[in-house]
Design a protein around this motif. Structure first.
Motif, PDB file in Angstrom:
ATOM      1  N   ALA A  40       0.816  -1.212   0.000  1.00  0.00           N
ATOM      2  CA  ALA A  40       0.000   0.000   0.000  1.00  0.00           C
ATOM      3  C   ALA A  40       0.852   1.266   0.000  1.00  0.00           C
ATOM      4  O   ALA A  40       0.351   2.353  -0.318  1.00  0.00           O
ATOM      5  N   GLU A  41       2.135   1.140   0.365  1.00  0.00           N
ATOM      6  CA  GLU A  41       3.010   2.310   0.438  1.00  0.00           C
ATOM      7  C   GLU A  41       3.861   2.503  -0.814  1.00  0.00           C
ATOM      8  O   GLU A  41       4.545   3.522  -0.944  1.00  0.00           O
ATOM      9  N   VAL A  42       3.848   1.524  -1.705  1.00  0.00           N
ATOM     10  CA  VAL A  42       4.646   1.617  -2.928  1.00  0.00           C
ATOM     11  C   VAL A  42       4.137   2.772  -3.780  1.00  0.00           C
ATOM     12  O   VAL A  42       2.928   2.934  -4.007  1.00  0.00           O
ATOM     13  N   GLY A  43       5.038   3.592  -4.270  1.00  0.00           N
ATOM     14  CA  GLY A  43       4.673   4.728  -5.109  1.00  0.00           C
ATOM     15  C   GLY A  43       4.444   6.010  -4.333  1.00  0.00           C
ATOM     16  O   GLY A  43       4.274   7.076  -4.942  1.00  0.00           O
ATOM     17  N   LYS A  44       4.450   5.938  -3.024  1.00  0.00           N
ATOM     18  CA  LYS A  44       4.277   7.135  -2.206  1.00  0.00           C
ATOM     19  C   LYS A  44       5.644   7.695  -1.813  1.00  0.00           C
ATOM     20  O   LYS A  44       6.657   6.988  -1.828  1.00  0.00           O
ATOM     21  N   SER A  45       5.651   8.933  -1.381  1.00  0.00           N
ATOM     22  CA  SER A  45       6.873   9.529  -0.850  1.00  0.00           C
ATOM     23  C   SER A  45       6.955   9.262   0.644  1.00  0.00           C
ATOM     24  O   SER A  45       5.923   8.975   1.278  1.00  0.00           O
ATOM     25  N   PRO A  46       8.146   9.323   1.246  1.00  0.00           N
ATOM     26  CA  PRO A  46       8.258   9.077   2.688  1.00  0.00           C
ATOM     27  C   PRO A  46       7.368   9.990   3.529  1.00  0.00           C
ATOM     28  O   PRO A  46       6.903   9.599   4.606  1.00  0.00           O
ATOM     29  N   GLY A 100      18.859  -0.805  -1.442  1.00  0.00           N
ATOM     30  CA  GLY A 100      20.075  -1.545  -1.742  1.00  0.00           C
ATOM     31  C   GLY A 100      21.014  -1.475  -0.552  1.00  0.00           C
ATOM     32  O   GLY A 100      20.657  -1.845   0.553  1.00  0.00           O
ATOM     33  N   HIS A 101      22.231  -0.985  -0.766  1.00  0.00           N
ATOM     34  CA  HIS A 101      23.196  -0.834   0.312  1.00  0.00           C
ATOM     35  C   HIS A 101      23.322   0.619   0.752  1.00  0.00           C
ATOM     36  O   HIS A 101      24.222   0.962   1.504  1.00  0.00           O
ATOM     37  N   ARG A 102      22.407   1.464   0.299  1.00  0.00           N
ATOM     38  CA  ARG A 102      22.484   2.881   0.634  1.00  0.00           C
ATOM     39  C   ARG A 102      21.442   3.256   1.684  1.00  0.00           C
ATOM     40  O   ARG A 102      20.311   2.741   1.663  1.00  0.00           O
ATOM     41  N   VAL A 103      21.828   4.137   2.603  1.00  0.00           N
ATOM     42  CA  VAL A 103      20.918   4.686   3.595  1.00  0.00           C
ATOM     43  C   VAL A 103      20.644   6.129   3.207  1.00  0.00           C
ATOM     44  O   VAL A 103      21.532   6.986   3.268  1.00  0.00           O
ATOM     45  N   LEU A 104      19.421   6.403   2.800  1.00  0.00           N
ATOM     46  CA  LEU A 104      19.041   7.723   2.296  1.00  0.00           C
ATOM     47  C   LEU A 104      18.132   8.427   3.293  1.00  0.00           C
ATOM     48  O   LEU A 104      17.246   7.801   3.889  1.00  0.00           O
ATOM     49  N   GLY A 105      18.327   9.723   3.462  1.00  0.00           N
ATOM     50  CA  GLY A 105      17.448  10.498   4.306  1.00  0.00           C
ATOM     51  C   GLY A 105      16.055  10.600   3.717  1.00  0.00           C
ATOM     52  O   GLY A 105      15.861  10.451   2.502  1.00  0.00           O
ATOM     53  N   TYR A 106      15.074  10.865   4.576  1.00  0.00           N
ATOM     54  CA  TYR A 106      13.683  10.905   4.114  1.00  0.00           C
ATOM     55  C   TYR A 106      13.474  12.002   3.063  1.00  0.00           C
ATOM     56  O   TYR A 106      12.582  11.911   2.211  1.00  0.00           O
ATOM     57  N   ASP A 157      15.906  13.008   0.944  1.00  0.00           N
ATOM     58  CA  ASP A 157      16.907  12.909  -0.119  1.00  0.00           C
ATOM     59  C   ASP A 157      16.212  12.881  -1.477  1.00  0.00           C
ATOM     60  O   ASP A 157      15.232  12.150  -1.683  1.00  0.00           O
ATOM     61  N   GLU A 158      16.710  13.657  -2.418  1.00  0.00           N
ATOM     62  CA  GLU A 158      16.093  13.741  -3.737  1.00  0.00           C
ATOM     63  C   GLU A 158      16.181  12.436  -4.510  1.00  0.00           C
ATOM     64  O   GLU A 158      15.407  12.197  -5.442  1.00  0.00           O
ATOM     65  N   HIS A 159      17.128  11.554  -4.112  1.00  0.00           N
ATOM     66  CA  HIS A 159      17.271  10.269  -4.797  1.00  0.00           C
ATOM     67  C   HIS A 159      16.211   9.253  -4.362  1.00  0.00           C
ATOM     68  O   HIS A 159      16.083   8.198  -4.987  1.00  0.00           O
ATOM     69  N   VAL A 160      15.486   9.548  -3.286  1.00  0.00           N
ATOM     70  CA  VAL A 160      14.467   8.605  -2.820  1.00  0.00           C
ATOM     71  C   VAL A 160      13.289   8.592  -3.789  1.00  0.00           C
ATOM     72  O   VAL A 160      12.825   7.531  -4.230  1.00  0.00           O
ATOM     73  N   GLY A 161      12.779   9.769  -4.148  1.00  0.00           N
ATOM     74  CA  GLY A 161      11.622   9.831  -5.028  1.00  0.00           C
ATOM     75  C   GLY A 161      10.427   9.179  -4.371  1.00  0.00           C
ATOM     76  O   GLY A 161       9.955   9.616  -3.316  1.00  0.00           O
ATOM     77  N   THR A 162       9.943   8.105  -4.982  1.00  0.00           N
ATOM     78  CA  THR A 162       8.843   7.343  -4.400  1.00  0.00           C
ATOM     79  C   THR A 162       9.368   5.999  -3.898  1.00  0.00           C
ATOM     80  O   THR A 162      10.391   5.501  -4.362  1.00  0.00           O
ATOM     81  N   LEU A 163       8.630   5.422  -2.968  1.00  0.00           N
ATOM     82  CA  LEU A 163       9.059   4.176  -2.325  1.00  0.00           C
ATOM     83  C   LEU A 163       8.880   2.986  -3.255  1.00  0.00           C
ATOM     84  O   LEU A 163       7.910   2.923  -4.035  1.00  0.00           O
ATOM     85  N   GLU A 164       9.811   2.041  -3.161  1.00  0.00           N
ATOM     86  CA  GLU A 164       9.755   0.807  -3.937  1.00  0.00           C
ATOM     87  C   GLU A 164       9.517  -0.368  -2.993  1.00  0.00           C
ATOM     88  O   GLU A 164       9.786  -0.291  -1.800  1.00  0.00           O
TER      89      GLU A 164
END
Length: 364
Positions: free
Chosen positions: A304-310, A323-329, A331-338
């Motif tokens: 239900a959370e896929v495609g949403k932003s944090p 993957g192996h990266r820890v991104l801030g909520y 972070d522009e690289h997060v985009g939408t959740l997978e």
């Protein structure tokens, strides 16, 4: 990097054999000496009772050597009768004395033998029972957590992981101090007494089949050696290490640690934060105490959370693991959740709610 005393530790390990053994948690029982004393007292009581019974009915007995029975003869008869020796020099001759032997003295003889033989058998079978428990424990132990060091850091780490749903039976403590292992066993954890820098000690803790290994030793140089040994035994386990000096953290990561916690720096930062804002310090302390108030947990992304932003998630998202990266909520690289992402969130603590850990190693 300077590791004080490393050469001395290596020489000591080579020159002395370290005694190590596994200690499983068990119920509190009486001290063996007290148990034996209690049983011997019961046996002596039975002996005295039997002698008194014989002495009261002494007219119904005959002594082949001097005829009538005195108190010493009664004790002598009771001793040889209860021990099933039975020389036959003192025998019951009256019907009442023989009936007493059948109904009273014979049951007392059986009880006497049960007490003495039972004590002997218990002493002989204790080692066998302990070996059976160890073999059964080893055969059922899989994907457990090994904690090296049962000091303040080790105890706190165990308390935290158990608050997330880990059973005490899945925790094995390794410590060179027998008192520490006794304390761990009293708390319900299996323990191994020995130096964790030696591979045979970690093997006794089944470290090669562990899912995660927590290293909380008192010295940084010891932590390095334990990490190297643990990683050599288990390539897939998640290894988390606590060190005192921040300069030693890179060496720990090179040695195979997935995460390194600098205890002195962390405590110092919390102290500084508490000085600037006592309320913020209390919040941070609450976050690191699992199971109370607010908890910081890691969980997978649901469909239900896929495609949403944090920001659109009901929980307060702090970071996203992709993957192996820890991104801030933010972070522009997060985009939408997978669907393959994992979230680190802050939630209200709910006792008994299990947390699904991430089994992947983290890399900077």
């Amino acid at each position: 990097m300077k590791l004080p005393g490393q050469d001395a530790i290596a020489r000591q390990a080579d020159e002395h054999l370290v005694t190590h053994r596994v200690k499983l948690p068990r119920k509190v029982v009486e001290h063996p000496i007290r148990q034996v004393t209690k049983r011997l007292s019961m046996a002596l009581l039975l002996l005295v009772v039997t002698a008194l019974i014989v002495y009261i009915d002494r007219d119904g007995y005959t002594d082949n050597s001097d005829g009538p029975l005195d108190f010493l003869d009664a004790f002598y008869y009771a001793t040889v009768t209860l021990s099933t020796t039975g020389y036959g020099d003192i025998t019951p001759v009256s019907d009442a004395a023989r009936l007493t032997n059948i109904l009273v003295i014979t049951p007392l003889r059986v009880m006497f033998l049960i007490i003495l033989v039972g004590t002997t058998l218990e002493a002989l079978t204790e080692r066998t029972r302990e070996e059976w428990r160890l073999n059964r424990w080893r055969s059922t132990l899989r994907d457990h957590t090994v904690v090296v060091g049962f000091g303040t850091k080790g105890r706190s780490a165990i308390k935290t992981v158990c608050a997330t749903g880990l059973r005490k039976e899945q925790v094995v403590v390794v410590d060179p101090s027998s008192k520490a292992i006794e304390a761990a066993a009293a708390d319900g954890y299996a323990g191994v007494i020995g130096d964790a820098t030696r591979s045979e000690v970690l093997k006794r803790a089944e470290a090669y089949r562990a899912k995660q290994i927590i290293i909380a030793t008192q010295r940084d140089d010891t932590a390095v050696l334990v990490t190297l040994t643990a990683r050599q035994l288990n390539r897939g386990a998640k290894i988390v290490v606590a060190v005192r000096e921040e300069e030693n953290a890179p060496l720990l990561k090179q040695s195979g640690a997935d995460a390194v916690i600098t205890s002195a720096s962390a405590a110092g930062r919390l102290l500084g934060l508490s000085v600037l804002s006592p309320a913020a310090g209390r919040v941070m302390e609450d976050l690191i105490q699992q199971g109370t108030g607010l908890d910081m947990i890691e969980r997978p992304v649901i469909k239900a959370e896929v495609g949403k932003s944090p920001r659109q998630i009901d929980d307060l998202v702090v970071s996203v693991l992709r993957g192996h990266r820890v991104l801030g909520y933010d972070d522009e690289h997060v985009g939408t959740l997978e669907l393959t992402d994992r979230l680190i969130t802050i939630v209200r603590a709910t006792p008994g709610t299990p947390v699904t850990p991430d089994i992947r190693p983290l890399h900077d």
